[in-house]
Design an enzyme around this catalytic site. Structure first.
Site, PDB file in Angstrom:
ATOM      1  CB  VAL A   1      -0.924   0.018   1.237  1.00 18.89           C
ATOM      2  CG1 VAL A   1      -1.780   1.288   1.261  1.00 18.89           C
ATOM      3  CG2 VAL A   1      -1.804  -1.222   1.280  1.00 18.89           C
ATOM      4  CB  CYS A   2       1.034   4.193   0.574  1.00 19.42           C
ATOM      5  SG  CYS A   2       1.389   5.950   0.625  1.00 19.42           S
ATOM      6  CB  THR A   3       5.827   4.982  -0.111  1.00 13.35           C
ATOM      7  OG1 THR A   3       5.523   5.068   1.288  1.00 13.35           O
ATOM      8  CG2 THR A   3       5.473   6.305  -0.782  1.00 13.35           C
ATOM      9  N   GLY A   4       4.804   1.615   0.230  1.00 13.05           N
ATOM     10  CA  GLY A   4       5.293   0.268   0.513  1.00 13.05           C
ATOM     11  C   GLY A   4       5.779  -0.438  -0.736  1.00 13.05           C
TER      12      GLY A   4
ATOM     13  N   GLY B   1      -2.474   2.437  -4.312  1.00  8.98           N
ATOM     14  CA  GLY B   1      -2.004   3.804  -4.336  1.00  8.98           C
ATOM     15  C   GLY B   1      -1.857   4.340  -2.921  1.00  8.98           C
TER      16      GLY B   1
END
Length: 228
Positions: free
Chosen positions: A100-103, A150
């Site tokens: 998720v996200c910048t993961g 995102g």
């Protein structure tokens, strides 16, 4: 089918990247969810409160599903050989590898997104090619057994998508209803395209103040991890 899900919990994690998907995935039924870190000591999130891990790296050598959230603490994970070794080990055999996200930048640095399409928070999506991934501007991106979300709230969409893949659409719809997930935000500024140039510029100035070398640090970390 019983499932084991391992979600990385690390210092500086954006807590909603983690807790949003967990709230959804906890309703899979016949599934074990572990929040995994080096020890079971409390881990401080970016929201100023701590979350307790449920397992350590040693206790979770494998899982059917790996999920890596994001946050300003991702650099600390990427330089941490123990954490990266665990991600690589679990990701190598997991049925689904997700973020998720910048993961997704952590997955990329672990070599798990090379040649894959992937999502990320819009402000750092352009960093994905550093790790051999193709950035995609969508809330949920599926490429073979990689599922990447995102930014932040997209983690709920990601988790519902994964729920449908694992348990069927009817189950996912029931979970969505149970959570009353029916977004109606008070403002239409949830993406850079709709927010407008002025607000995007304000956001970038704030990030530059909080983490002025963020992108340069990621470039250096990519080189450190063997990406050219």
């Amino acid at each position: 089918m019983s499932l084991h899900l391992a979600l990385l919990l690390f210092p500086g994690v954006t807590q909603l990247d983690l807790t949003g998907p967990v709230q959804v995935l906890s309703r899979l039924g016949d599934a074990r969810l572990d929040l995994v870190w080096k020890t079971r000591d409390p881990v401080m999130t970016d929201a100023g409160f701590a979350i307790l891990p449920t397992a350590t790296f040693e206790e979770v050598p494998r899982a059917e599903i790996l999920c890596v959230p994001g946050g300003f603490g991702i650099d600390g994970v990427i330089v941490d050989d123990e954490a990266m070794a665990w991600i690589q080990r679990v990701g190598a055999t997991a049925t689904w590898v997700s973020s998720v996200c910048t993961g997704s930048l952590i997955l990329g640095a672990a070599g798990l997104l090379k040649g894959y399409r992937a999502g990320c928070h819009w402000a750092q999506r352009d960093m994905l090619p550093l790790f051999g991934a193709e950035p995609v501007a969508e809330r949920v991106v599926i490429d073979r057994n990689r599922i990447t979300g995102g930014g932040v709230t997209a983690g709920i969409d990601f988790a519902l998508t994964l729920t449908a893949l694992l348990r069927g659409e009817a189950h996912a719809r029931a979970v969505q209803l149970s959570l009353e997930y029916d977004p109606a935000p008070p403002f239409d500024s949830g993406s850079p395209e709709r927010a407008g140039e002025a607000l995007v510029a304000t956001y970038r100035r704030r990030v530059a103040t909080l983490a002025p070398t963020r992108d340069d640090d990621l470039r250096a970390l990519a080189l450190r991890r063997g990406f050219s």
